[in-house]
Design an enzyme around this catalytic site. Structure first.
Site, PDB file in Angstrom:
ATOM      1  CB  SER A   1       1.040  19.965   9.620  1.00  0.00           C
ATOM      2  OG  SER A   1       1.533  20.778   9.968  1.00  0.00           O
TER       3      SER A   1
ATOM      4  CB  SER B   1      -9.655   7.423   3.243  1.00  0.00           C
ATOM      5  OG  SER B   1      -9.499   8.790   1.216  1.00  0.00           O
TER       6      SER B   1
ATOM      7  CE1 TYR C   1      -4.115   9.545   2.919  1.00  0.00           C
ATOM      8  CE2 TYR C   1      -6.147   9.551   1.213  1.00  0.00           C
ATOM      9  CZ  TYR C   1      -5.498   9.519   2.392  1.00  0.00           C
ATOM     10  OH  TYR C   1      -6.503   9.637   2.931  1.00  0.00           O
TER      11      TYR C   1
END
Length: 258
Positions: A46, A127, A140
């Site tokens: 997850s 990312s 993040y």
């Protein structure tokens, strides 16, 4: 005699033949490179990541049972949603621990064996937010910027040992990352973002990663047109980019307050 039929058409088909042969050789080399390779892929259930101690224990077990690692893919990660002013430092540390310190701890643990063999390939799943930053994603984005910088440095340092480093920078992917993101107070976000739900499938991104590793590419941006343009906008027209991000922040804040 007709120039098209005697010169251009044979030249065209000849060029196509050379291109097809080149792609075939690339494919064969990629298969040979990946065949029977020892591959380690991180990524907790997850998208919640693991802490550093667990990573180091895993590295010891891997080397004990397998002897070496050919390809390491650092994929574990956790996302974040929240304002900077409301976010506790412990939340910033938690995101950084998972997204940055975890991958570099595992990389450092396995790197000496790769250097000794003068062979290896290290992949970091970063990312697009390792290249640009958008509002309410501070922890993040910061962790992904750090990841990008670390593996860029690593690439330069280990080239002499014949070790490859690839950084993959995806945009939105259809995973539970946003559902399991943490908020400013450390609680679970629990919302599937629209952009995430409409993003690329995990299988599509995995195929890009596979191809990038097989072709030993140094960096790959896996994103749609708008995020890709944003990366170039940030570098070429920063003032405009900052204005757009400020406008986005106002819109998101207004939507939350309404």
């Amino acid at each position: 005699m007709d120039l098209t039929s005697t010169v251009i058409i044979p030249l065209l088909f000849g060029s196509l033949g050379i291109f097809a042969l080149f792609r075939l050789l690339q494919w064969m080399r990629m298969r040979a490179y990946l065949q029977e390779a020892v591959v380690v892929i991180t990524g907790a259930t997850s998208g919640l990541g693991k802490d550093t101690k667990t990573v180091l224990n895993a590295a010891e077990e891997i080397l004990r049972y397998l002897g070496h690692v050919d390809i390491l893919i650092n994929n574990a990660g956790i996302s974040f949603r929240g304002t900077i002013v409301d976010t506790g430092l412990d939340v910033d540390k938690k995101v950084m621990e998972t997204n940055y310190f975890g991958p570099i701890a595992l990389t450092k643990a396995l790197l000496p064996s790769m250097i000794k063999r003068r062979q290896g390939h290290i992949v970091a799943i970063s990312s697009i937010q390792g290249k640009i930053s958008i509002p309410f994603r501070s922890a993040y984005a910061a962790s992904k910027h750090a990841t990008q910088a670390f593996f860029d440095c690593l690439r330069a340092e280990v080239e002499q040992y014949n070790i490859d480093v690839t950084v993959i920078s995806p945009g939105y992917i259809q995973t539970n990352l946003s559902l399991n993101a943490i908020t400013a107070d450390g609680s679970r976000y629990g919302v599937m973002d629209k952009n995430t739900a409409e993003g690329q499938t995990a299988a599509e991104v995995a195929q890009v990663v596979l191809s990038a590793v097989g072709r030993k590419k140094k960096e790959v941006l896996v994103a749609g047109l708008t995020p890709s343009l944003a990366v170039y906008l940030r570098n070429l027209f920063p003032r405009l980019f900052f204005t757009l991000m400020a406008t986005r922040a106002k819109k998101e804040r207004k939507a939350k307050d309404s």
